[in-house]
Design a protein around this motif. Sequence first.
Motif, PDB file in Angstrom:
ATOM      1  N   ILE A  57       0.827  -1.206   0.000  1.00  0.00           N
ATOM      2  CA  ILE A  57       0.000   0.000   0.000  1.00  0.00           C
ATOM      3  C   ILE A  57       0.864   1.260   0.000  1.00  0.00           C
ATOM      4  CG2 ILE A  57      -1.730   1.323   1.303  1.00  0.00           C
ATOM      5  CD1 ILE A  57      -2.879  -1.187   0.063  1.00  0.00           C
ATOM      6  N   THR A  58       1.865   1.284   0.878  1.00  0.00           N
ATOM      7  CA  THR A  58       2.708   2.470   1.014  1.00  0.00           C
ATOM      8  C   THR A  58       4.068   2.086   1.587  1.00  0.00           C
ATOM      9  OG1 THR A  58       2.970   4.600   2.160  1.00  0.00           O
ATOM     10  CG2 THR A  58       1.646   2.940   3.275  1.00  0.00           C
ATOM     11  N   ALA A  59       5.092   2.825   1.166  1.00  0.00           N
ATOM     12  CA  ALA A  59       6.435   2.560   1.670  1.00  0.00           C
ATOM     13  C   ALA A  59       6.608   3.068   3.095  1.00  0.00           C
ATOM     14  CB  ALA A  59       7.475   3.209   0.757  1.00  0.00           C
ATOM     15  N   ARG A  60       5.776   4.015   3.504  1.00  0.00           N
ATOM     16  CA  ARG A  60       5.907   4.597   4.846  1.00  0.00           C
ATOM     17  C   ARG A  60       4.551   4.624   5.546  1.00  0.00           C
ATOM     18  NH1 ARG A  60       9.539   9.916   4.821  1.00  0.00           N
ATOM     19  NH2 ARG A  60       9.611   9.329   7.037  1.00  0.00           N
ATOM     20  N   SER A  62       1.676   4.628   8.412  1.00  0.00           N
ATOM     21  CA  SER A  62       1.538   5.259   9.722  1.00  0.00           C
ATOM     22  C   SER A  62       1.835   4.244  10.818  1.00  0.00           C
ATOM     23  CB  SER A  62       0.112   5.788   9.874  1.00  0.00           C
ATOM     24  OG  SER A  62      -0.274   5.857  11.217  1.00  0.00           O
ATOM     25  N   ALA A  63       2.603   4.668  11.824  1.00  0.00           N
ATOM     26  CA  ALA A  63       2.942   3.771  12.933  1.00  0.00           C
ATOM     27  C   ALA A  63       1.686   3.324  13.671  1.00  0.00           C
ATOM     28  CB  ALA A  63       3.903   4.468  13.890  1.00  0.00           C
ATOM     29  N   ARG A  64       0.729   4.230  13.818  1.00  0.00           N
ATOM     30  CA  ARG A  64      -0.520   3.876  14.506  1.00  0.00           C
ATOM     31  C   ARG A  64      -1.260   2.793  13.740  1.00  0.00           C
ATOM     32  NH1 ARG A  64      -5.902   4.565  14.468  1.00  0.00           N
ATOM     33  NH2 ARG A  64      -6.969   4.882  16.471  1.00  0.00           N
ATOM     34  N   GLU A  65      -1.383   2.965  12.429  1.00  0.00           N
ATOM     35  CA  GLU A  65      -2.135   1.986  11.637  1.00  0.00           C
ATOM     36  C   GLU A  65      -1.386   0.658  11.511  1.00  0.00           C
ATOM     37  OE1 GLU A  65      -5.119   2.696  11.271  1.00  0.00           O
ATOM     38  OE2 GLU A  65      -4.820   4.805  11.811  1.00  0.00           O
ATOM     39  N   MET A  66      -0.064   0.705  11.547  1.00  0.00           N
ATOM     40  CA  MET A  66       0.692  -0.541  11.547  1.00  0.00           C
ATOM     41  C   MET A  66       0.393  -1.342  12.805  1.00  0.00           C
ATOM     42  SD  MET A  66       2.434  -1.413   8.915  1.00  0.00           S
ATOM     43  CE  MET A  66       3.551  -2.638   9.569  1.00  0.00           C
ATOM     44  N   ASP A  67       0.268  -0.674  13.933  1.00  0.00           N
ATOM     45  CA  ASP A  67      -0.074  -1.381  15.170  1.00  0.00           C
ATOM     46  C   ASP A  67      -1.470  -1.990  15.089  1.00  0.00           C
ATOM     47  OD1 ASP A  67       2.355  -0.969  16.310  1.00  0.00           O
ATOM     48  OD2 ASP A  67       1.686   0.425  17.861  1.00  0.00           O
ATOM     49  N   VAL A  68      -2.410  -1.243  14.499  1.00  0.00           N
ATOM     50  CA  VAL A  68      -3.765  -1.784  14.312  1.00  0.00           C
ATOM     51  C   VAL A  68      -3.700  -3.042  13.454  1.00  0.00           C
ATOM     52  CG1 VAL A  68      -6.039  -1.348  13.297  1.00  0.00           C
ATOM     53  CG2 VAL A  68      -4.884   0.468  14.570  1.00  0.00           C
ATOM     54  N   LEU A  69      -2.893  -2.980  12.387  1.00  0.00           N
ATOM     55  CA  LEU A  69      -2.773  -4.116  11.471  1.00  0.00           C
ATOM     56  C   LEU A  69      -2.094  -5.315  12.133  1.00  0.00           C
ATOM     57  CD1 LEU A  69      -2.930  -5.268   8.534  1.00  0.00           C
ATOM     58  CD2 LEU A  69      -0.683  -4.230   8.157  1.00  0.00           C
ATOM     59  N   LEU A  70      -0.928  -5.078  12.731  1.00  0.00           N
ATOM     60  CA  LEU A  70      -0.138  -6.192  13.258  1.00  0.00           C
ATOM     61  C   LEU A  70      -0.802  -6.876  14.442  1.00  0.00           C
ATOM     62  CD1 LEU A  70       3.505  -4.785  13.040  1.00  0.00           C
ATOM     63  CD2 LEU A  70       2.274  -6.209  11.405  1.00  0.00           C
ATOM     64  N   SER A  71      -1.591  -6.145  15.216  1.00  0.00           N
ATOM     65  CA  SER A  71      -2.251  -6.742  16.380  1.00  0.00           C
ATOM     66  C   SER A  71      -3.283  -7.784  15.993  1.00  0.00           C
ATOM     67  CB  SER A  71      -2.919  -5.646  17.229  1.00  0.00           C
ATOM     68  OG  SER A  71      -3.978  -5.038  16.517  1.00  0.00           O
ATOM     69  N   THR A  72      -3.708  -7.789  14.725  1.00  0.00           N
ATOM     70  CA  THR A  72      -4.719  -8.775  14.309  1.00  0.00           C
ATOM     71  C   THR A  72      -4.140 -10.186  14.246  1.00  0.00           C
ATOM     72  OG1 THR A  72      -4.261  -8.471  11.934  1.00  0.00           O
ATOM     73  CG2 THR A  72      -5.934  -7.039  12.939  1.00  0.00           C
ATOM     74  N   GLY A  73      -2.826 -10.302  14.096  1.00  0.00           N
ATOM     75  CA  GLY A  73      -2.218 -11.632  14.015  1.00  0.00           C
ATOM     76  C   GLY A  73      -2.483 -12.452  15.262  1.00  0.00           C
TER      77      GLY A  73
END
Length: 407
Positions: A57-60, A62-73
């Motif tokens: 989606i993007t090379a950079r 958002s740190a906040r949205e990355m946490d939302v994404l990674l926590s789903t694992g």
Amino acid sequence: MALIVQKYGGTSVGSTERIQAVAEKVKRYHDEGNQVVVVVSAMSGETNRLVALAEEITARPSAREMDVLLSTGEQVTIALLSMALHALGKNARSYTGGQVHIRTDSSHSKARILDIDGERVKADLDAGRIVVVAGFQGTDEQGNITTLGRGGSDTTAVAMAAALDADECQIFTDVDGVYTTDPRVEPNARKLDRITFEEMLELASSGSKVLQIRSVEFAGKYNVPLRVLSSFEEGEGTLITLEEEDVEKAKIAGIAFSRDEAKLTIRGVPDHPGVAYQILGPIGEANIEVDMIVQNIGKDDTTDFTFTVHRNDLDEALDILHKTADELGAREVESDDRIVKIALVGVGMRSHAAIASNMFKALAKEQINIQMISTSEIKVSVIVDEKYLELGVRTLHEAFGLDRVEG
């Protein structure tokens, strides 16, 4: 009846078959009359898959949205494990980090746990339930999802154990305990029955990847008995606990090493008060962690200054150092990413002299040149050329008799 917190890593829950095997193991502990809280990681490979999706989606991101994404694992794993326990006739309930009120600071991707409200979990345990908690995550004061960084599930488990005043925190992984060194490098490495928090912390900080450093710090701070066990075979594992009175028996607990080292040297720096800060200040401001430091005094009122960083930080540190060299009028800047760190660790060093000299003697006998040395009360670390890593580890393992059980 004991209250046990168990943690299962990504390899342990890497498939539905392995999740079912974990459920069987958890059921056995519960059937023995224990209260059990299970903390799990994402299935192996899942975090990398999610990171790859974000990068599409993007090379950079958002740190906040990355946490939302990674926590789903982890959310996937807790649901599947609870289902597997239900299928075995066990009353299990899953919770995300936020649902059990694991409160953290707001540092996305590397948050630190501030507090855990264990009342909800205690109520479930008293009702006879097995509680399954998502590791690696929490929420900040604003309710934002945060993650604790790589290996953060270990920290979650230890923090849960501390909050619940658990009898033991068991870390199930793909190894059956803590060894005197990596058995892949030294086949004669021996599994330790016990090791102190201090020793484990030093081993972890020196390159041993059995446990995450912050989890050991947490366990030591709150005196949580920590045990490393295998997910795939039975055994007592290794107990990590407070220092014992008879610790003088063992001079050395183990040998850790790190392949992820890089060395930087700035030569011909004017030797005046504050020069160390002028060199390392900008490095620290870039959030680059410095490990070993050596400063030499020259005859012409200049100094040579050498330090090590993680190999991943070398390029950035080198750019910063070149700018500093220009500002200070230094002669030159050098770097070397073909080095490794080898560390001897043991609380017995406190009462045994000549550990360091015996270490240097053993390495010299094999013509292994030492580039840098760092010592603490219970650790001696050296930097050597990376081609000598395996020879150095095996030499020291034999020299200090780590393959033998001391009486």
